[in-house]
Design a protein around this motif. Sequence first.
Motif, PDB file in Angstrom:
ATOM      1  N   LYS A 161     -18.448   6.578  16.333  1.00 58.20           N
ATOM      2  CA  LYS A 161     -17.192   6.058  16.866  1.00 58.20           C
ATOM      3  C   LYS A 161     -17.278   4.554  17.085  1.00 58.20           C
ATOM      4  CE  LYS A 161     -15.504  10.141  16.802  1.00 58.20           C
ATOM      5  NZ  LYS A 161     -14.823  10.546  15.606  1.00 58.20           N
ATOM      6  N   GLN A 162     -17.084   3.829  15.986  1.00 58.69           N
ATOM      7  CA  GLN A 162     -17.085   2.373  16.018  1.00 58.69           C
ATOM      8  C   GLN A 162     -16.282   1.868  14.831  1.00 58.69           C
ATOM      9  OE1 GLN A 162     -21.174   1.169  15.683  1.00 58.69           O
ATOM     10  NE2 GLN A 162     -21.220   1.424  13.490  1.00 58.69           N
ATOM     11  N   VAL A 163     -15.992   0.580  14.838  1.00 53.44           N
ATOM     12  CA  VAL A 163     -15.324  -0.040  13.700  1.00 53.44           C
ATOM     13  C   VAL A 163     -16.311  -0.013  12.539  1.00 53.44           C
ATOM     14  CG1 VAL A 163     -14.330  -2.160  12.784  1.00 53.44           C
ATOM     15  CG2 VAL A 163     -13.854  -1.485  15.147  1.00 53.44           C
ATOM     16  N   THR A 164     -15.877   0.528  11.414  1.00 53.74           N
ATOM     17  CA  THR A 164     -16.761   0.657  10.255  1.00 53.74           C
ATOM     18  C   THR A 164     -16.384  -0.309   9.141  1.00 53.74           C
ATOM     19  OG1 THR A 164     -15.399   2.532   9.560  1.00 53.74           O
ATOM     20  CG2 THR A 164     -17.462   3.030  10.683  1.00 53.74           C
ATOM     21  N   GLY A 165     -15.197  -0.903   9.231  1.00 54.60           N
ATOM     22  CA  GLY A 165     -14.788  -1.857   8.218  1.00 54.60           C
ATOM     23  C   GLY A 165     -13.443  -2.478   8.550  1.00 54.60           C
ATOM     24  N   ILE A 166     -13.058  -3.418   7.704  1.00 55.28           N
ATOM     25  CA  ILE A 166     -11.772  -4.097   7.847  1.00 55.28           C
ATOM     26  C   ILE A 166     -11.189  -4.272   6.450  1.00 55.28           C
ATOM     27  CG2 ILE A 166     -10.641  -6.272   8.419  1.00 55.28           C
ATOM     28  CD1 ILE A 166     -12.682  -6.728  10.506  1.00 55.28           C
ATOM     29  N   LEU A 167      -9.902  -4.060   6.343  1.00 58.32           N
ATOM     30  CA  LEU A 167      -9.190  -4.374   5.109  1.00 58.32           C
ATOM     31  C   LEU A 167      -8.354  -5.616   5.349  1.00 58.32           C
ATOM     32  CD1 LEU A 167      -7.745  -0.974   3.885  1.00 58.32           C
ATOM     33  CD2 LEU A 167      -9.390  -2.386   2.700  1.00 58.32           C
ATOM     34  N   ASN A 168      -8.428  -6.554   4.428  1.00 53.63           N
ATOM     35  CA  ASN A 168      -7.516  -7.693   4.440  1.00 53.63           C
ATOM     36  C   ASN A 168      -6.513  -7.422   3.328  1.00 53.63           C
ATOM     37  OD1 ASN A 168      -6.174 -10.101   4.448  1.00 53.63           O
ATOM     38  ND2 ASN A 168      -7.991 -11.361   4.360  1.00 53.63           N
TER      39      ASN A 168
ATOM     40  N   ARG B 263     -18.178   6.170   4.299  1.00 53.04           N
ATOM     41  CA  ARG B 263     -18.107   5.298   3.114  1.00 53.04           C
ATOM     42  C   ARG B 263     -17.051   5.827   2.130  1.00 53.04           C
ATOM     43  NH1 ARG B 263     -21.130   0.699   1.416  1.00 53.04           N
ATOM     44  NH2 ARG B 263     -20.455   0.309  -0.701  1.00 53.04           N
ATOM     45  N   LYS B 264     -17.044   7.127   1.912  1.00 48.68           N
ATOM     46  CA  LYS B 264     -16.079   7.742   0.994  1.00 48.68           C
ATOM     47  C   LYS B 264     -14.648   7.533   1.492  1.00 48.68           C
ATOM     48  CE  LYS B 264     -15.006  12.042  -1.373  1.00 48.68           C
ATOM     49  NZ  LYS B 264     -15.329  13.440  -1.563  1.00 48.68           N
ATOM     50  N   GLU B 265     -14.431   7.695   2.791  1.00 48.13           N
ATOM     51  CA  GLU B 265     -13.094   7.476   3.365  1.00 48.13           C
ATOM     52  C   GLU B 265     -12.669   6.019   3.207  1.00 48.13           C
ATOM     53  OE1 GLU B 265     -13.223  10.973   6.784  1.00 48.13           O
ATOM     54  OE2 GLU B 265     -13.915   8.960   7.285  1.00 48.13           O
ATOM     55  N   MET B 266     -13.604   5.089   3.435  1.00 43.47           N
ATOM     56  CA  MET B 266     -13.274   3.667   3.275  1.00 43.47           C
ATOM     57  C   MET B 266     -12.885   3.359   1.829  1.00 43.47           C
ATOM     58  SD  MET B 266     -15.765   1.480   5.794  1.00 43.47           S
ATOM     59  CE  MET B 266     -17.324   2.252   5.421  1.00 43.47           C
ATOM     60  N   GLU B 267     -13.586   3.959   0.883  1.00 38.86           N
ATOM     61  CA  GLU B 267     -13.268   3.744  -0.524  1.00 38.86           C
ATOM     62  C   GLU B 267     -11.876   4.283  -0.859  1.00 38.86           C
ATOM     63  OE1 GLU B 267     -16.580   5.421  -2.666  1.00 38.86           O
ATOM     64  OE2 GLU B 267     -17.929   3.820  -1.997  1.00 38.86           O
TER      65      GLU B 267
ATOM     66  N   ASN C  30      -4.705   1.018  -0.640  1.00 34.61           N
ATOM     67  CA  ASN C  30      -4.166  -0.298  -0.313  1.00 34.61           C
ATOM     68  C   ASN C  30      -4.265  -1.296  -1.461  1.00 34.61           C
ATOM     69  OD1 ASN C  30      -3.278  -0.495   2.701  1.00 34.61           O
ATOM     70  ND2 ASN C  30      -5.020   0.882   2.631  1.00 34.61           N
ATOM     71  N   ASN C  31      -4.607  -0.826  -2.636  1.00 29.78           N
ATOM     72  CA  ASN C  31      -4.609  -1.659  -3.831  1.00 29.78           C
ATOM     73  C   ASN C  31      -3.633  -1.117  -4.867  1.00 29.78           C
ATOM     74  OD1 ASN C  31      -6.425  -4.057  -3.979  1.00 29.78           O
ATOM     75  ND2 ASN C  31      -7.843  -2.575  -3.100  1.00 29.78           N
ATOM     76  N   GLU C  32      -2.609  -0.433  -4.396  1.00 26.94           N
ATOM     77  CA  GLU C  32      -1.596   0.119  -5.282  1.00 26.94           C
ATOM     78  C   GLU C  32      -0.273  -0.608  -5.078  1.00 26.94           C
ATOM     79  OE1 GLU C  32      -1.581   4.276  -4.345  1.00 26.94           O
ATOM     80  OE2 GLU C  32      -3.418   4.641  -5.465  1.00 26.94           O
ATOM     81  N   LEU C  33       0.603  -0.415  -6.020  1.00 32.87           N
ATOM     82  CA  LEU C  33       1.942  -0.987  -5.984  1.00 32.87           C
ATOM     83  C   LEU C  33       1.884  -2.503  -5.857  1.00 32.87           C
ATOM     84  CD1 LEU C  33       3.644   1.755  -3.789  1.00 32.87           C
ATOM     85  CD2 LEU C  33       3.643   1.579  -6.279  1.00 32.87           C
ATOM     86  N   MET C  34       2.523  -3.048  -4.844  1.00 33.22           N
ATOM     87  CA  MET C  34       2.623  -4.503  -4.685  1.00 33.22           C
ATOM     88  C   MET C  34       1.600  -5.041  -3.688  1.00 33.22           C
ATOM     89  SD  MET C  34       5.593  -5.613  -6.386  1.00 33.22           S
ATOM     90  CE  MET C  34       6.020  -7.054  -5.468  1.00 33.22           C
ATOM     91  N   MET C  35       0.525  -4.286  -3.440  1.00 29.60           N
ATOM     92  CA  MET C  35      -0.475  -4.722  -2.473  1.00 29.60           C
ATOM     93  C   MET C  35      -1.820  -4.946  -3.163  1.00 29.60           C
ATOM     94  SD  MET C  35       0.241  -2.440   0.935  1.00 29.60           S
ATOM     95  CE  MET C  35      -0.310  -0.925   0.222  1.00 29.60           C
ATOM     96  N   SER C  36      -2.604  -5.810  -2.556  1.00 29.57           N
ATOM     97  CA  SER C  36      -4.002  -5.949  -2.954  1.00 29.57           C
ATOM     98  C   SER C  36      -4.819  -6.095  -1.680  1.00 29.57           C
ATOM     99  CB  SER C  36      -4.201  -7.128  -3.907  1.00 29.57           C
ATOM    100  OG  SER C  36      -3.822  -8.328  -3.291  1.00 29.57           O
ATOM    101  N   ALA C  37      -6.049  -5.589  -1.726  1.00 27.43           N
ATOM    102  CA  ALA C  37      -6.863  -5.575  -0.522  1.00 27.43           C
ATOM    103  C   ALA C  37      -8.298  -5.966  -0.838  1.00 27.43           C
ATOM    104  CB  ALA C  37      -6.837  -4.184   0.113  1.00 27.43           C
ATOM    105  N   VAL C  38      -8.960  -6.478   0.188  1.00 24.65           N
ATOM    106  CA  VAL C  38     -10.386  -6.737   0.159  1.00 24.65           C
ATOM    107  C   VAL C  38     -10.975  -5.939   1.317  1.00 24.65           C
ATOM    108  CG1 VAL C  38     -12.161  -8.494   0.475  1.00 24.65           C
ATOM    109  CG2 VAL C  38     -10.075  -9.055  -0.788  1.00 24.65           C
ATOM    110  N   LEU C  39     -12.064  -5.240   1.052  1.00 27.28           N
ATOM    111  CA  LEU C  39     -12.708  -4.417   2.071  1.00 27.28           C
ATOM    112  C   LEU C  39     -13.992  -5.084   2.536  1.00 27.28           C
ATOM    113  CD1 LEU C  39     -13.145  -1.754   3.670  1.00 27.28           C
ATOM    114  CD2 LEU C  39     -14.141  -0.804   1.577  1.00 27.28           C
ATOM    115  N   LEU C  40     -14.116  -5.221   3.851  1.00 23.62           N
ATOM    116  CA  LEU C  40     -15.332  -5.740   4.465  1.00 23.62           C
ATOM    117  C   LEU C  40     -15.957  -4.579   5.226  1.00 23.62           C
ATOM    118  CD1 LEU C  40     -17.147  -8.152   5.257  1.00 23.62           C
ATOM    119  CD2 LEU C  40     -15.614  -8.540   7.182  1.00 23.62           C
ATOM    120  N   ILE C  41     -17.179  -4.202   4.827  1.00 22.81           N
ATOM    121  CA  ILE C  41     -17.854  -3.062   5.432  1.00 22.81           C
ATOM    122  C   ILE C  41     -18.900  -3.559   6.416  1.00 22.81           C
ATOM    123  CG2 ILE C  41     -19.340  -1.075   4.977  1.00 22.81           C
ATOM    124  CD1 ILE C  41     -17.989  -0.863   2.222  1.00 22.81           C
ATOM    125  N   ARG C  42     -18.959  -2.887   7.553  1.00 21.26           N
ATOM    126  CA  ARG C  42     -19.915  -3.258   8.605  1.00 21.26           C
ATOM    127  C   ARG C  42     -21.334  -3.103   8.143  1.00 21.26           C
ATOM    128  NH1 ARG C  42     -19.154  -1.488  14.764  1.00 21.26           N
ATOM    129  NH2 ARG C  42     -20.611  -2.949  15.652  1.00 21.26           N
TER     130      ARG C  42
END
Length: 119
Positions: free
Chosen positions: A71-78, A97-101, A107-119
């Motif tokens: 129970k902690q922050v495991t990542g951030i999406l920009n 890890r699988k859930e983050m992927e 969040n990289n579909e349609l008109m969005m793009s994302a960068v994932l930062l993993i703890r």
Amino acid sequence: MKEKQYFSNPDFWKSLDEIIREKDIFIDRPKGSRHPRFKEFIYPFDYGYIKNTRSSDGEELDVWIGTSKQKQVTGILNITDMDKQDTELKILYACTRKEMEEIYKINNELMMSAVLLIR
């Protein structure tokens, strides 16, 4: 060839954990629910926000909640959303890890793009 350097500040992650400990998470879109505007999208995980916080869009910080026992922050999406013409951070809490992927892919579909930062 010059080696790439990556910087990580453990206090950054501790600060995010502290925000979540001090504030309540409100799940307004539980796993299995439909997106209010895009009815074909069904949330694969709980999604909500951290009460009494502020993100760059003026709303509370968004949070995806996974199933990890850790129970902690495991990542951030920009996220960059070209439809809304904005960027914002989304917190990944207790995600494997699988859930983050999977969340990254969503969040990289349609008109969005994302960068994932993993703890």
